[in-house]
Scaffold this active site. Structure first.
Site, PDB file in Angstrom:
ATOM      1  N   ASP A 123      48.796 -20.473  -8.986  1.00  0.00           N
ATOM      2  CA  ASP A 123      49.773 -20.863  -9.999  1.00  0.00           C
ATOM      3  C   ASP A 123      51.092 -21.214  -9.321  1.00  0.00           C
ATOM      4  O   ASP A 123      51.381 -20.756  -8.208  1.00  0.00           O
ATOM      5  CB  ASP A 123      49.966 -19.744 -11.029  1.00  0.00           C
ATOM      6  CG  ASP A 123      50.540 -18.468 -10.422  1.00  0.00           C
ATOM      7  OD1 ASP A 123      49.967 -17.996  -9.419  1.00  0.00           O
ATOM      8  OD2 ASP A 123      51.544 -17.940 -10.936  1.00  0.00           O
ATOM      9  N   GLU A 190      50.690 -14.996 -10.395  1.00  0.00           N
ATOM     10  CA  GLU A 190      51.527 -14.223  -9.480  1.00  0.00           C
ATOM     11  C   GLU A 190      53.007 -14.412  -9.761  1.00  0.00           C
ATOM     12  O   GLU A 190      53.807 -13.465  -9.632  1.00  0.00           O
ATOM     13  CB  GLU A 190      51.225 -14.630  -8.032  1.00  0.00           C
ATOM     14  CG  GLU A 190      51.924 -13.766  -6.975  1.00  0.00           C
ATOM     15  CD  GLU A 190      53.333 -14.243  -6.626  1.00  0.00           C
ATOM     16  OE1 GLU A 190      54.075 -13.476  -5.972  1.00  0.00           O
ATOM     17  OE2 GLU A 190      53.695 -15.374  -7.021  1.00  0.00           O
TER      18      GLU A 190
END
Length: 486
Positions: A123, A190
């Site tokens: 991400d 994250e």
């Protein structure tokens, strides 16, 4: 006269002994850097570069508001991995956790050896609205221009995902077989804590009874001009990350018209409290990972700096004063205080009945949330201000004495032979914290050589990585897998 002469002689003798002892410490200090074993890795560079370039085009953006996730892009990215690394999917076990977290297992030949895990996340943070035109290349273009790959994720952290898979693919073509089980684990949230990605992976592996000798995540990098007195680039491997906590200071009381204010208003008292905290600060102490950093770099310093750090017991107060002089080095040796939000008032001529300040604190290993709260209350010395502290304490400190750290250090030296590789304390957060529950050690290292400007680009405008840096990252991951299976 005779007494003065004896005193002078005694002082001279003490000074000579002092100089002999301190000089001895300088000349007997030994390098803590292993000799590099230069890599002999021949990559298909065009394919590798194209894979990272294409990976950047998928808008796998994570948001604090989960409803904003476009999971179609995440699915496309996962499909892209299948298409780009068929050997990996044929020869390794693969599992999707919580739909979008990815786990690959490469079975080792020795069941008695504990596994090792490499982790990254795919991400990326959003591109700030209104800044798109400031990018030299479009943020999700993956453009390859001037020997650089451009776009969001080139440094944070699709380079880790693609770099690891490229390394595994290369080793498969070479017929390499690991001695221990190797796990490759990729989160998808994250940037906002890893609760649904890394944490879910950890829960799944823990339920299976799997624990690691070490897990390696993103973190420190190889940076020039990082440590005074060291001419070589310094590669810093995070062995712990500071805790992140929020202190909320609130006072409530009568408001009233601004034409008749009290001597000390709600805003004034909260402001005074913040000023006291900034004036006092937490005590600085060169210990733990910060001390380890200087033990590793001291042998590589110029003579003057080496003299000081080789005699740290004597010069520690001086060293700490120097480190406290700059924000980056001060953060290495103390819990930091950063007021970030102030809320009070709605109208210019009305005194607010409530004032609130939020302070972000980054906690040193060993400092508890309770101790931080007590420090704040004692420092501001105002019983009418309510103080709450929430957040996380620092992660555990991983070992630098065993083979796990030495494997990472050796792998970095094999690729970046002139770099000084040392442990340090990471200020930011990462998914590594999640793996503390199932790993004896967690380390944090992004294997690229970057500048301070690159650090600002990670979540900012014009994020990019040089082709050379990216290829070296693949070589590092190849080497760290090899070093961990000796």
């Amino acid at each position: 006269m005779k007494k003065r002469k004896i005193t002078l002689t005694l002082f001279s003798g003490i000074l000579i002994i002092f100089l002999i002892v301190t000089a001895f410490n300088v000349f007997t200090i030994k390098s803590m850097q292993p000799p590099p074993n230069p890599t002999h890795i021949v990559l298909n560079e065009d394919v590798a570069v194209e894979n990272l370039s294409k990976a950047i085009t998928y808008k796998t953006v994570s948001y604090q508001d989960r409803s904003k996730f476009d999971f179609k892009e995440f699915e496309k990215f996962i499909a892209f991995l299948h298409e780009s690394f068929p050997r990996v999917y044929e020869q390794l076990e693969f599992e999707r956790v919580n739909n979008y977290a990815l786990v690959y297992k490469w079975k080792g030949s020795d069941a008695d050896k504990r596994p090792v895990g490499l982790t990254s996340h795919y991400d990326v943070v959003p591109v700030l609205s209104g800044t798109e035109a400031n990018w030299e290349q479009k943020p999700f273009s993956g453009a390859i221009v001037d020997e650089k790959i451009w776009g969001r994720g080139t440094l944070d952290d699709k380079i880790g995902v693609i770099g690891i898979l490229q390394a595994v693919d290369y080793l498969l073509t070479e017929g390499f077989k690991p001695r221990r089980d190797m796990y490759f684990m990729f989160g998808f949230d994250e940037e906002f804590g890893g609760d649904e990605g890394a944490r879910a992976i950890v829960d799944t592996l823990k339920d299976k009874g799997i624990s690691f000798d070490y897990v390696l995540d993103e973190g420190g990098a190889i940076v020039e001009n990082m440590v005074p007195g060291v001419n070589q680039p310094v590669g810093v491997v995070g062995i712990s990350e500071k805790g992140s906590a929020t202190a909320e200071l609130t006072i409530e009381g009568s408001g009233g018209h601004s034409s008749q204010p009290k001597d000390h208003t709600n805003i004034g008292r909260i402001s005074s409290a913040i000023a006291k905290l900034e004036d006092t600060q937490f005590h600085g102490d060169l210990r733990g990972p910060g001390e380890d950093l200087f033990e590793y770099v001291a042998p590589e310093m110029s003579f003057g700096m080496k003299y000081v750090f080789a005699n740290k017991v004597i010069f520690e107060p001086v060293i700490e004063k120097i480190l406290l002089g700059q924000p980056a080095s001060a953060a290495l040796i103390r819990t930091t205080i950063a007021p970030t939000i102030f809320q009070a008032g709605e109208q210019y001529n009305a005194l607010p009945e409530k004032a609130t300040a939020f302070i972000n604190l980054r906690l040193m290993p060993g400092d508890s949330l309770g101790e931080v709260k007590t420090f704040i209350e004692d420092t501001i010395d105002d019983d009418d201000i309510n103080v709450t502290v929430t957040g996380n304490e620092a992660s555990k400190v991983s070992s630098i004495d065993g083979w796990p750290f030495k494997s990472i250090q050796q792998a970095a030296r094999n690729v970046y032979g002139n770099a000084v590789v040392a442990p340090y304390l990471m200020f930011a957060g990462s998914d590594a914290r999640q793996y503390d529950r199932i790993s004896s050690n967690t380390y944090r290292f992004l294997p690229v050589q970057i500048t301070s400007e690159d650090l600002n680009r990670m979540h900012g405008t014009n994020e990019h990585v040089s082709v050379e840096n990216y290829l070296n990252a693949i070589k590092f991951y190849t080497e760290v897998i090899r070093e961990s299976n000796k």
